[in-house]
Enzyme design. Structure first.
Site, PDB file in Angstrom:
ATOM      1  CB  CYS A   2      -0.859   0.073   1.078  1.00 37.78           C
ATOM      2  SG  CYS A   2      -2.129  -1.279   1.367  1.00 37.78           S
ATOM      3  NE  ARG A  27       4.520   1.657  -0.007  1.00 38.51           N
ATOM      4  CZ  ARG A  27       5.795   1.553   0.754  1.00 38.51           C
ATOM      5  NH1 ARG A  27       6.791   1.565   0.488  1.00 38.51           N
ATOM      6  NH2 ARG A  27       5.312   1.086   2.080  1.00 38.51           N
ATOM      7  CD1 TRP A  73       0.285  -6.442  -2.889  1.00 38.59           C
ATOM      8  CD2 TRP A  73      -0.042  -7.042  -0.692  1.00 38.59           C
ATOM      9  NE1 TRP A  73       0.272  -7.902  -2.771  1.00 38.59           N
ATOM     10  CE2 TRP A  73       0.390  -8.042  -1.647  1.00 38.59           C
ATOM     11  CE3 TRP A  73      -0.367  -7.082   0.454  1.00 38.59           C
ATOM     12  CZ2 TRP A  73       0.638  -9.303  -0.697  1.00 38.59           C
ATOM     13  CZ3 TRP A  73      -0.067  -8.472   1.145  1.00 38.59           C
ATOM     14  CH2 TRP A  73       0.260  -9.561   0.630  1.00 38.59           C
ATOM     15  CG  ASN A  99       1.614   0.852   4.230  1.00 35.12           C
ATOM     16  OD1 ASN A  99       1.304  -0.440   4.045  1.00 35.12           O
ATOM     17  ND2 ASN A  99       2.676   1.158   4.284  1.00 35.12           N
ATOM     18  N   GLY A 100      -0.561  -0.912   6.073  1.00 35.82           N
ATOM     19  CA  GLY A 100      -0.200  -1.703   7.533  1.00 35.82           C
ATOM     20  C   GLY A 100      -1.368  -2.791   8.000  1.00 35.82           C
ATOM     21  CD  GLU A 479      17.371 -13.196  -6.683  1.00 34.48           C
ATOM     22  OE1 GLU A 479      16.833 -13.593  -5.718  1.00 34.48           O
ATOM     23  OE2 GLU A 479      17.089 -11.858  -7.052  1.00 34.48           O
ATOM     24  CE  LYS A 483      14.353 -11.250  -9.042  1.00 35.43           C
ATOM     25  NZ  LYS A 483      14.742 -10.544  -7.925  1.00 35.43           N
ATOM     26  CD  GLU A 486      10.546 -11.511  -8.135  1.00 35.47           C
ATOM     27  OE1 GLU A 486       9.532 -11.092  -7.281  1.00 35.47           O
ATOM     28  OE2 GLU A 486      11.590 -11.594  -7.967  1.00 35.47           O
ATOM     29  CG  HIS A 502      18.952 -37.729  -3.474  1.00 34.68           C
ATOM     30  ND1 HIS A 502      19.364 -39.126  -3.058  1.00 34.68           N
ATOM     31  CD2 HIS A 502      20.091 -37.188  -3.548  1.00 34.68           C
ATOM     32  CE1 HIS A 502      20.577 -39.152  -3.169  1.00 34.68           C
ATOM     33  NE2 HIS A 502      21.204 -37.684  -3.498  1.00 34.68           N
ATOM     34  CE  LYS A 601      11.949  -2.830  -5.126  1.00 38.96           C
ATOM     35  NZ  LYS A 601      12.596  -3.894  -5.674  1.00 38.96           N
TER      36      LYS A 601
HETATM   37  C1  F6R Z   1      12.093 -10.263  -5.311  1.00 41.90           C
HETATM   38  C2  F6R Z   1      12.261  -9.392  -4.085  1.00 41.90           C
HETATM   39  C3  F6R Z   1      11.646  -9.734  -2.741  1.00 41.90           C
HETATM   40  C4  F6R Z   1      12.432  -9.047  -1.544  1.00 41.90           C
HETATM   41  C5  F6R Z   1      11.606  -9.359  -0.329  1.00 41.90           C
HETATM   42  C6  F6R Z   1      12.591  -8.654   0.864  1.00 41.90           C
HETATM   43  O1  F6R Z   1      12.640  -9.688  -6.377  1.00 41.90           O
HETATM   44  O2  F6R Z   1      12.450  -8.241  -4.198  1.00 41.90           O
HETATM   45  O3  F6R Z   1      11.858 -11.279  -2.567  1.00 41.90           O
HETATM   46  O4  F6R Z   1      13.932  -9.246  -1.461  1.00 41.90           O
HETATM   47  O5  F6R Z   1      10.462  -9.054  -0.238  1.00 41.90           O
HETATM   48  O6  F6R Z   1      12.176  -7.324   0.853  1.00 41.90           O
HETATM   49  P1  F6R Z   1      13.528  -6.330   1.426  1.00 41.90           P
HETATM   50  O7  F6R Z   1      14.803  -6.705   0.760  1.00 41.90           O
HETATM   51  O8  F6R Z   1      12.967  -4.858   0.955  1.00 41.90           O
HETATM   52  O9  F6R Z   1      13.601  -6.487   2.717  1.00 41.90           O
END
Ligand code: F6R
Length: 606
Positions: A2, A27, A73, A99-100, A479, A483, A486, A502, A601
């Site tokens: 949010c 967000r 969100w 937000n929260g 990672e 990527k 997502e 396994h 994000k």
């Molecule tokens: C994926 C991504 C998320 C963040 C995770 C932690 O591309 O960005 O997996 O890494 O939500 O977020 P931060 O780093 O802001 O604590």
């Protein structure tokens, strides 16, 4: 999770709110809305869907006063018109954006319902509007102050009412909120980019604080009602850092910013013979005392910690445990005061990571944060901070923040190894030289991005992808796999190459796509054997290997070559084509690269 924005001043209100929300859409983006005071009335426009849908219906007519906006969100209640913010009291003359998460909202709702309040939405936020109304006796600020004393949970709030047209009340607890200070105008926002176009002077609110904004003044009070004197924080980034600058998406722009992000994070720490992590004040005695390192983070940041574990254990010989933050606090971790905690967070606002820090500090641990955001909650509550200088990262999928987090682990690892007597000065210098060479090698990789685009063009219809590797190559795979899934919605898994047989190898069939990371010489032959195992079952294998691996093409269907470097720094290079691979797969599939479905994000709820 949010985004909130608010404005009071002479500018075109619609422009300021919509522009601010567009910078905060990362967000959350399942619904959006605004509320504003105009000529004694509260007006609300909101809709399910993206901001562009709100933009189509917002018309602001008449003389406007303060206004607030929100991009959502969803947590409580599906994305819908009624659940969109702003929410109001029953009379429709107090509007709230939030937000929260209000943790005791059911109790509060029952309490209010018993007093005859009828709720319109399923959200937790609506209780706040009714609570403020309950305490309202002619003063919006005091009513909000009283209302939040009843609220448990996390909240950044913006509140307006046409009875107080020249006021915005803002409250912060465990969710980010800043105040932008202008000349004859003031702003609130969840994040700095939302207001950067208008002012660079910002107050960073602390938890428990409440602020009263008018066009000409900002007053901040602590949770006990005492007035707070806060210094202005001057933002010195370039506005263009938060714009696409000619690229089609933020993600591809941010992938291209990686050489600069690496340089900006590395060079100030090693110039003029200064050692990598002097800011931590690590002496030999302190390093030798460290019993264990706990790395705690979420998602991509957690994956950077996995690289940290492999390199620190191998070179500095200190045990490292990496734990996802949402598990840490509930697993009753075994901690000793000689342990060190390292948290990693791009945003510096991730709720689970914040909770883990508090838990560790309660048990007497020193916490070092690796974060990208100056003034963020995590930077403020940690004992020491290592900043990644990646600049604002807007795409939901993290790229440049990840690479700089990994880089910080390298610098930390070298410092721990040197101070702990595990490497000599000349070895230290050798590895630093390898790190200095990384940005130019990333540029080389970016220059040949067409190769990756062609590979993605052939593969984007794959239903599922397996990423394999051993050691550091496994950590990179984690990672790379995240990527891909997502942003392209393709199912993918990362496996330690030797573990596949396994059980999971049962999923390999004709044309299953496997991406094999083969950068580590020590295990190269072993990984090649694992490649042979999957190829024997029909897999199509894309390999990632250094240029000197002239035999690679014999074992793999496509090979992505990396400029030569020592194995130790390979993750900083190998991840770049894999980010590009995820990006181009997403583009070919026509997905919304920068705003993938269901994500946001900054995850400020547990
Ligand atoms: C994926 C991504 C998320 C963040 C995770 C932690 O591309 O960005 O997996 O890494 O939500 O977020 P931060 O780093 O802001 O604590």
């Amino acid at each position: 999770m949010c985004g909130i924005v608010g404005y009071i001043g002479p500018r075109d209100l619609k422009e300021v709110l919509m522009d601010g929300l567009s910078k905060l859409e990362y967000r959350g983006y399942d619904s959006a809305g605004i509320a504003y005071n105009s000529e004694g009335k509260l007006n609300i426009v909101k809709t399910k869907g993206r901001l562009k849908e709100l933009a189509e219906i917002v018309r602001i007519e008449g003389r406007t006063e303060g206004g607030i906006g929100h991009t959502r969100w969803a947590t409580h209640g599906e994305p819908s018109y009624v659940n969109s913010h702003p929410h109001t009291n029953s009379a429709g003359d107090i509007a709230v954006v939030h937000n929260g998460i209000i943790e005791n909202f059911s109790k509060l709702k029952e309490w209010l319902e018993a007093k005859g309040v009828a709720f319109k939405s399923e959200t937790d936020t609506e209780v706040v509007a009714h609570l403020i109304n309950h305490f309202y006796e002619g003063d919006l600020f005091t009513a909000t102050q009283k209302a939040v004393t009843m609220v448990e949970g996390s909240y950044a709030l913006g509140v307006i009412s046409p009875k107080h047209p020249n006021q915005i009340v803002a409250v912060k607890k465990d969710s980010p909120l800043i105040i932008g200070v202008g000349d004859g105008e003031n702003f609130i926002a969840s994040d700095i980019p939302a207001i950067l176009e208008y002012t660079r002077n910002v107050y960073l609110l602390e938890d428990g604080e409440i602020a009263l904004l008018t066009q000409d003044s900002v007053e901040i009070f602590d949770e006990f009602g005492a007035k707070v004197k806060r210094d202005i924080f001057h933002v010195d980034w370039d506005v263009s850092a938060a714009q696409k600058g000619g690229f089609e998406h933020f993600m591809i722009k941010e992938i291209h910013e990686q050489p600069k992000a690496v340089k900006d994070t590395l060079m100030p720490r090693i110039e003029n013979g200064r050692r990598a992590m002097e800011e931590l004040g690590l002496t030999e005695a302190l390093v030798k005392k460290i019993n264990k390192i706990h790395v705690v983070a979420c998602g991509t940041a957690y994956h950077s910690g996995m690289i940290g574990k492999y390199i620190i254990e191998r070179m500095a010989r200190i045990p490292v445990e990496v734990t996802v933050a949402s598990e840490f606090r509930y697993m009753d971790p075994i901690l000793s005061p000689d342990d060190l905690m390292i948290v990693v967070s791009q945003s510096g606002e991730t709720a689970d990571t914040i909770a883990a820090i508090r838990e560790a500090q309660k048990q007497g641990l020193q916490v070092v944060a690796i974060t990208n955001v100056l003034g963020s909650t995590i930077s403020r509550i940690s004992d020491k901070v290592i900043y990644t200088h990646a600049g604002p990262e807007i795409a939901v999928a993290s790229t440049k923040a990840y690479i700089t987090q990994v880089l910080c682990f390298y610098m930390l690892c070298l410092e721990l190894s040197l101070k702990g007597g595990k490497i000599a000065e000349n070895e230290y210098d050798h590895y630093v030289a390898e790190l200095i060479a990384v940005p130019d090698k990333i540029v080389e990789l970016l220059d040949s991005k067409d190769i990756i685009q062609k590979i993605a063009y052939k593969q984007f219809n794959q239903p599922s992808v397996f990423f394999l590797g051993r050691g550091l190559d496994y950590a990179i795979s984690l990672e790379a796999s995240l990527k891909l899934k997502e942003i392209s919605y393709i199912h993918s898994e990362a496996y330690a190459a030797g573990e596949l047989k396994h059980g999971t190898i049962a999923l390999i069939e004709n044309n299953t796509l496997v991406v094999a990371n083969c950068t580590q010489s020590e295990v190269y032959e072993k990984t090649v054997s694992n490649i042979k195992e999957v190829k024997a079952r029909g897999a199509y294998v894309i390999g990632v290997a250094f240029e000197s691996r002239t035999d690679a093409a014999k074992h793999m269907d496509d090979v992505i070559y990396l400029p030569e470097a020592c194995d130790f720094v390979a993750p900083l290079l190998a991840i770049v084509p894999l980010q590009l691979f995820a990006y181009y797969m997403s583009v070919e599939k026509g997905c919304d690269v920068d705003k993938p479905r269901n994500l946001a994000k900054s995850v400020t709820v547990e």
